[in-house]
Design a protein around this motif. Structure first.
Motif, short mmCIF file in Angstrom:
data_model
loop_
_atom_site.label_atom_id
_atom_site.label_comp_id
_atom_site.label_asym_id
_atom_site.label_seq_id
_atom_site.Cartn_x
_atom_site.Cartn_y
_atom_site.Cartn_z
N ASP A 121 32.90 17.89 11.67
CA ASP A 121 34.22 16.55 10.76
C ASP A 121 35.21 17.51 10.20
OD1 ASP A 121 32.58 14.86 11.86
OD2 ASP A 121 31.69 13.81 10.51
N ALA A 122 34.93 18.85 9.63
CA ALA A 122 35.85 18.97 8.81
C ALA A 122 37.47 20.14 9.92
CB ALA A 122 35.56 19.91 7.70
N ALA A 123 36.02 20.69 10.61
CA ALA A 123 36.84 21.48 11.26
C ALA A 123 37.32 20.98 12.36
CB ALA A 123 35.46 22.10 12.47
N LYS A 124 37.12 20.15 12.77
CA LYS A 124 38.54 18.86 13.63
C LYS A 124 39.57 18.55 13.35
CE LYS A 124 36.58 14.67 14.24
NZ LYS A 124 35.46 13.65 15.35
N GLU A 125 39.65 18.82 11.74
CA GLU A 125 40.80 18.98 10.92
C GLU A 125 41.54 20.26 10.47
OE1 GLU A 125 40.82 15.80 7.94
OE2 GLU A 125 39.53 14.47 9.12
N ASP A 126 40.72 20.78 11.02
CA ASP A 126 41.01 22.82 11.29
C ASP A 126 41.28 22.94 9.29
OD1 ASP A 126 41.82 22.96 13.57
OD2 ASP A 126 43.66 22.13 13.33
N LYS A 127 39.51 22.42 9.02
CA LYS A 127 39.10 23.04 7.20
C LYS A 127 37.97 23.62 7.89
CE LYS A 127 42.02 18.58 5.21
NZ LYS A 127 41.49 17.74 5.18
N LEU A 128 38.06 24.48 7.08
CA LEU A 128 36.79 25.29 6.83
C LEU A 128 35.88 24.61 5.01
CD1 LEU A 128 34.78 27.51 7.50
CD2 LEU A 128 36.37 28.65 5.70
N VAL A 129 34.82 23.53 5.39
CA VAL A 129 33.40 23.30 4.54
C VAL A 129 32.50 24.52 4.09
CG1 VAL A 129 34.78 21.25 3.94
CG2 VAL A 129 32.95 21.16 5.29
N LEU A 130 32.10 24.49 3.04
CA LEU A 130 30.54 25.36 3.24
C LEU A 130 29.45 24.48 2.54
CD1 LEU A 130 32.81 28.45 2.13
CD2 LEU A 130 31.51 27.92 4.39
N PRO A 131 28.72 24.52 2.68
CA PRO A 131 27.49 24.15 1.39
C PRO A 131 27.00 24.98 0.15
CG PRO A 131 26.06 25.39 3.70
CD PRO A 131 27.91 25.23 3.52
N ARG A 132 27.44 23.96 -0.30
CA ARG A 132 27.08 24.63 -2.17
C ARG A 132 25.95 24.10 -3.15
NH1 ARG A 132 31.81 24.92 -5.89
NH2 ARG A 132 31.61 22.48 -5.78
N CYS A 133 25.21 24.74 -3.07
CA CYS A 133 24.27 24.67 -4.49
C CYS A 133 24.99 23.76 -5.51
CB CYS A 133 23.54 24.97 -4.50
SG CYS A 133 21.88 25.05 -5.14
N THR A 134 24.42 22.52 -6.14
CA THR A 134 24.45 22.26 -6.66
C THR A 134 23.70 22.37 -8.86
OG1 THR A 134 24.20 19.66 -6.63
CG2 THR A 134 26.36 19.84 -6.30
N SER A 135 22.98 23.06 -7.64
CA SER A 135 21.73 23.23 -8.95
C SER A 135 22.68 25.00 -9.97
CB SER A 135 20.47 23.18 -8.89
OG SER A 135 20.08 22.96 -9.13
N CYS A 136 22.45 25.60 -8.70
CA CYS A 136 23.01 27.46 -9.24
C CYS A 136 24.51 27.77 -8.81
CB CYS A 136 22.00 27.96 -8.60
SG CYS A 136 22.42 28.69 -6.91
N ASN A 137 25.00 26.61 -7.98
CA ASN A 137 27.12 26.53 -7.76
C ASN A 137 26.83 27.65 -6.65
OD1 ASN A 137 29.06 25.34 -8.13
ND2 ASN A 137 29.62 26.53 -9.81
N ARG A 138 25.90 27.56 -6.19
CA ARG A 138 25.96 28.80 -4.70
C ARG A 138 26.54 28.45 -3.43
NH1 ARG A 138 21.66 33.92 -5.94
NH2 ARG A 138 24.00 34.92 -4.26
N VAL A 139 27.25 29.16 -2.48
CA VAL A 139 28.10 28.77 -1.33
C VAL A 139 26.73 29.46 -0.71
CG1 VAL A 139 29.12 28.87 0.80
CG2 VAL A 139 30.17 28.04 -1.92
N HIS A 140 26.18 28.77 0.04
CA HIS A 140 24.94 29.64 1.28
C HIS A 140 25.52 29.15 2.23
CE1 HIS A 140 23.31 25.29 0.30
NE2 HIS A 140 22.96 25.81 2.01
N TRP A 141 25.72 30.07 3.80
CA TRP A 141 25.96 29.34 5.12
C TRP A 141 24.48 30.58 5.80
CZ3 TRP A 141 29.09 26.28 8.05
CH2 TRP A 141 28.65 27.02 8.93
N TYR A 142 24.59 29.53 6.63
CA TYR A 142 24.72 28.90 7.78
C TYR A 142 24.25 27.59 6.40
CZ TYR A 142 19.29 29.95 8.45
OH TYR A 142 18.45 29.97 8.30
N PRO A 143 24.19 26.11 7.07
CA PRO A 143 24.34 24.85 6.11
C PRO A 143 22.19 24.71 6.28
CG PRO A 143 25.14 24.69 7.86
CD PRO A 143 25.17 26.12 7.88
N ARG A 144 21.85 24.08 5.28
CA ARG A 144 20.55 24.81 4.95
C ARG A 144 20.10 23.23 4.35
NH1 ARG A 144 19.93 30.49 4.07
NH2 ARG A 144 21.91 29.97 4.16
N TRP A 145 19.33 21.87 3.83
CA TRP A 145 18.53 21.03 3.74
C TRP A 145 18.45 21.40 1.98
CZ3 TRP A 145 20.47 16.68 4.72
CH2 TRP A 145 20.39 16.42 6.23
#
Length: 137
Positions: A20-44
């Motif tokens: 959805d963000a890419a469709k607006e030419d924005k890069l969004v990334l998943p971040r853990c709210t516990s340890c505050n680290r970004v991870h790629w690829y998206p995982r639950w």
């Protein structure tokens, strides 16, 4: 010219915020709210602390070349593009993303520098799917 490469199907609820963000030419990334680290690829589940509280943040769209390879053989629409360069990008927010690298000459790999700054750009593959690529700046 129509997009002739494989197009991802963004129907998965896990990756829907990304597409959805890419469709607006924005890069969004998943971040853990516990340890505050970004991870790629998206995982639950966070791959670092195994927490399940994940949020999506807007990324800076800036990264650096970690490593790269020149592709001389390809399939699925990419054969017409050979040679081209693939790369792992170290994101400014942490973790790495795999991409097709733009703004480089694949016939002169000696000019591609590890650590070079790159910026994300998007290409419309369809009305609903924009694909992120990275370009040397």
């Amino acid at each position: 010219m129509p997009y002739n490469k494989p197009i991802p199907e963004p129907g998965d609820p896990l990756t829907r915020p990304f597409w959805d963000a890419a469709k607006e030419d924005k890069l969004v990334l998943p971040r853990c709210t516990s340890c505050n680290r970004v991870h790629w690829y998206p995982r639950w589940i966070c791959p670092f602390c195994h927490a399940t509280e994940i949020e999506w943040i807007e990324g800076s769209g800036v990264g650096y070349i970690h490593t790269f390879a020149v592709q001389h053989r390809a399939f699925g629409g990419w054969a017409d593009e050979t040679p081209f360069v693939t790369a792992y990008i170290d994101l400014a927010e942490g973790d790495r993303m795999f991409t097709v690298l733009r703004g480089v000459d694949p016939t002169r790999p000696e000019t591609i520098k590890i650590g070079a700054k790159v910026k994300v750009e998007f290409e419309a593959a369809s009305a609903d799917v924009h694909i992120p690529f990275w370009r040397v700046v």
